[in-house]
Write an enzyme that holds these catalytic residues in place. Structure first.
Site, PDB file in Angstrom:
ATOM      1  CD  GLU A 120      78.020  13.422  65.607  1.00  0.00           C
ATOM      2  OE1 GLU A 120      79.013  14.123  65.320  1.00  0.00           O
ATOM      3  OE2 GLU A 120      78.102  12.326  66.196  1.00  0.00           O
ATOM      4  CB  CYS A 149      84.396  12.906  70.642  1.00  0.00           C
ATOM      5  SG  CYS A 149      84.029  11.225  71.110  1.00  0.00           S
TER       6      CYS A 149
END
Length: 348
Positions: free
Chosen positions: A138, A207
């Site tokens: 990521e 998140c």
């Protein structure tokens, strides 16, 4: 005469939410739908999510995993290639186009949001500070959205304390989505202390699923003799749950991929076990671990639920007309027994 041997009592504190998040669910669904729409093989660049059992289950359905696009044979160039949920640098779709490959992007929408936040900082003339772990896919993907020299990686509070930007007045930060909420808060606080002008993203980069799973572990971990997190050793969010459990008061915390990894000889005298799963771990493995404890203990399940998750992300437009069978949905949701390869081939 048979004498029944009583089992010692054990309470399992089962965290909720746990396991698959909406982004993982979407990514797995994209591969399954692509196989139904285009037939095997479907190529996937990098592990679609960081869980070997999901990967091996998809391989059994006809997916082939590669690390780079040049590994796709010329005779299969017309087959689709899927980019993993972690996101990819801009150079990857550019490479796919140069090779005339048809690709489907399974990047989690929340990771894509971080990409947009980083690009917005850069467009506004800010040097981007990315808080994350070096080498994680990521992080590689997010840094690859920006021109070279316009983004710096900071991992720890110590890094934030020695980081020296060229322009202290024009900085903006974003974070990897799967970090420890508490650790990240410390890094951000140090950056803001040293660089008061640094700009935050418009919305939190970590998140909802990462936050929710950590909150549930914080609630369940105090007083646990042992805390078990189901997840892969290369899963960032799973490793953070192990750390969170220890900080919250668990005496011992471990990361396992299957019940077969539990060292029963080392467990000792326990009365309370916490149990959670990273965002890429199937629920069927959680069930497997509960059954393993039931075989050895007189177990009581205590649910530690902090919030109900209702998030859902749409798959790519090209795949929305394809219908999944009941078995497909069970696999996508992590509840199918065929999500688990035989223990002997688990690669542990």
């Amino acid at each position: 005469m048979n004498i029944a041997v009583s089992k010692p009592p054990l309470t399992i504190r089962l965290c909720g939410p746990r396991g698959f998040c909406a982004g993982v669910d979407r990514a797995i669904q994209i591969v399954v739908l692509a196989l139904k729409a285009y037939g095997a093989p479907v190529y996937v660049r990098h592990e679609i999510v960081h869980n070997r059992y999901v990967v091996e289950g998809l391989e059994a359905k006809g997916a082939i995993f590669v690390e780079e696009l040049h590994e796709i044979p010329a005779e299969h160039r017309e087959q689709p290639v899927v980019f993993s949920a972690h996101g990819v640098p801009k150079s990857v779709p550019e490479d796919a186009q140069a090779r005339n490959l048809f690709y489907l992007d399974a990047t989690c929408p929340l990771v894509s949001k971080v990409h947009k936040q980083a690009m917005r900082h850069q467009r506004l003339g800010r040097h981007v500070v990315l808080i994350g772990h070096a080498g994680h896919p990521e992080v590689i993907g997010t840094m690859g959205q920006l021109p070279e020299g316009t983004v710096s990686l900071v991992e720890t509070v110590e890094d934030a304390g020695v980081y020296e930007p060229v322009d202290r007045e024009n900085l903006g930060f974003v974070t990897q989505t799967t970090l420890s909420v508490d650790d990240t808060a410390g890094v951000i606080a140090r950056l803001q202390e040293r660089f008061p002008a640094i700009q935050a993203p418009a919305a939190d980069s970590i998140c909802y699923a990462t936050t929710n799973r950590q909150d549930a572990v914080k609630q369940a971990a105090p007083g646990c003799d042992l805390f078990i997190v189901v997840g892969a050793p290369n899963s960032s969010n799973s490793k953070r749950l192990v750390e969170v459990a220890l900080r919250a008061g668990a005496k011992h915390s471990v990361l396992v991929q299957r019940a077969s990894e539990i060292d029963w000889n080392e467990i000792g005298d326990i009365r309370t076990v916490g149990l959670s799963a990273g965002a890429s771990a199937p629920e069927v493995i959680v069930d497997e671990i509960i059954e393993a404890f039931k075989a050895r203990f007189d177990t009581t399940l205590d649910l530690a639920v902090t919030v109900e998750e209702t998030e859902h992300f749409l798959v790519n437009r090209e795949l929305r007309s394809i219908e999944l069978t009941t078995d497909d949905m069970a696999f996508v949701n992590g509840n199918a027994s065929n999500a688990l390869p035989p223990k002997a081939t688990a690669g542990i």
